[in-house]
Design an enzyme around this catalytic site. Sequence first.
Site, PDB file in Angstrom:
ATOM      1  N   GLY A 290       3.745 -14.952   4.420  1.00  0.00           N
ATOM      2  CA  GLY A 290       3.683 -13.502   4.541  1.00  0.00           C
ATOM      3  C   GLY A 290       3.097 -12.856   3.302  1.00  0.00           C
ATOM      4  CB  SER A 291       3.561  -9.452   1.984  1.00  0.00           C
ATOM      5  OG  SER A 291       3.117  -8.808   3.163  1.00  0.00           O
ATOM      6  CB  THR A 292       4.952 -14.191  -1.158  1.00  0.00           C
ATOM      7  OG1 THR A 292       4.691 -15.159  -0.135  1.00  0.00           O
ATOM      8  CG2 THR A 292       6.366 -13.654  -0.990  1.00  0.00           C
TER       9      THR A 292
END
Length: 657
Positions: A290-292
């Site tokens: 995801g956004s990591t």
Amino acid sequence: MMDSREKWTRVRIRLMWVLFVTIFVLVASRAFYLQVVKKDSLVKLAEKQHQRIVPLTPARGVIFDSNNAPLAVSIEMDSCYAEPRNMESLPEAAAKLAPLLALPKEQVEKKLNGNKNFVWLQRRMAPDLVARIKSLDLDGIGFVKEGKRFYPNSEVASHVVGFTGLDPEGLEGIELKYDSTILGSTGYLVTERDALGRDIDLKGAVVKSADKGHNVTLTLDKNIQYIAEKELTKAVETNGAKAGIALVMEPETGRVLAMANYPNFNPNTYFKYSPQALRNRSISDSFEPGSTFKIFLVAAALEEKVIRPTDGFNCENGSYSIGGRTIHDTHRYGGLSVAQILKYSSNIGAAKIGTRLGQERLYAALTNFGFGERSGIDLPGESGGNLRNKNQWFGVDLATISFGQGVSATALQIATAVSAVANGGLLMKPYLVEKISDDSGNALQVFAPVVKRRILSPETAKTVARMLEGVVVEGGTGVNAAVDGYRSAGKTGTAQKVDPLTRGYSVNKRTASFVGFVPLEKPRLTILVVIDEPKTSSYGGVVAAPAFSAIAQQALCYLKVPPDKGMKKRPEQLEAKATPSVETADAVADGGIVDGTGGTVMPNFQGLSMRQVLKIMEKRGINVKLLGSGRAVEQNPMAGSRIGANDQVWVKFVPAA
């Protein structure tokens, strides 16, 4: 006549003399051959014929944490054996032994009848049981010391340390990876046998070659490991999640200080747990980050100079069409800077940075960060994740991979890559074993930090780190990760899980995470927390960030890291709400905290009556076309999707059975 007789007599005497000399030479030669030339082999053969050798459990070395606290030890326990030939009445002895051994009398008697010379009754017995059997004073019963593996801290670091079998061979973790190092040489119980092959009394039996194995010292700190496990358990259970991972690393060295997994297990009774509980998820499980992933996207774009920190991007009011698909943000953003794209976790902003970077450079950067390959940590069972070759990227792949979808990574890979940002741009090889030593404490092998490669300039790493600080301050998606007294940096992550049945993204299953480092200027710790399928909220900033904060706060105090000067109290934390209902359906990907007031997310109408659907439509201000009657069985768009201006929105009903 006499002369011929005397002559023949002398000939016979000479022949006899030659015969005797020949026989003597042959006997002497044979004796020399047997007693001198073949002495050693014949002695061994004689010992083999006159001795019975019973192998005993080899002793294993100790596994220590970085402060020399024992995590795995071998303790001496008595093993009980029987010599049925020396027992007066086998049925009587079996009747007395059966209740103590917790076995049926028939089974004990069968065991005694199976081998007249030597039979194990029970290995590695508790001291009170040994005392009770000795008190029976039975002939033909003896005891010998054997080593038993014991884990004094029970569940603490169980997935890292692993466990052994009865033999005892390492079956998982460090016990398996360093089995040949930790395992000592086998001991032997030696008994004398008579000419008929019967065992002579075992009194005075000798135990040979029971050498202890080498000791292994880990980089783990038992206290930080306990903190990580405690806070991970709290986060998983509070949010009703399926599983979780917490990793703590030293960014400067790659030393793993804690590797926690939930569910946990007790290695002393590992056989009572399911294979799922025994799995070290930190290295074996890969998931969409995801956004990591936006950390590595921005770092690569800055390093390649395709963007500048001051650049702005139009985030299209929360909806952006690219490659035949529409990308959504949780909130409607207009123009955002690069730092704000990280702070508010804009998928659209990330997609536009990815387009500017291009698939060649993005793929090269991600492989440079270590994705798509094993890290080489000294544990068995590591996965390399899944990063498709750039030649297999099609359509919208460049955009989705830019914000962490369509790619999978392990928790260890993500923590190691973030550590490179924290330490100034060096990708370190993560490791768990610090030293191998003998039983006297003398170091036989010492492991030092290994730099795999430089992936960022110090200037780029510092720029990204300061941008990530914005994520944990007021207004950022990771405000819950703020640490009292310390400047910290990090990134939230939320990703849909792939449904193994449909092979598409699940409507309601998410992986929520937070990864960061602290203190900001001279990072001592990189911490990653992953919560699998939380039920309260799917957002990493809500369910994973608080665990990051708690682990960091306690670990920094334990390590006596001085607080940053002039730090204000951390902002008020956002709490996880109850399980999202149809009124608060989650967005497609991490992009901020859902406030529950937006009317552009398609609720989940599955199984609801028409009246319930109408009530939600009115409350959310959604214009939905209703088809049929009864209970909702199908809808368009799917639950959790953004409703576009031109989308056909409908719900199909069928009569209840």
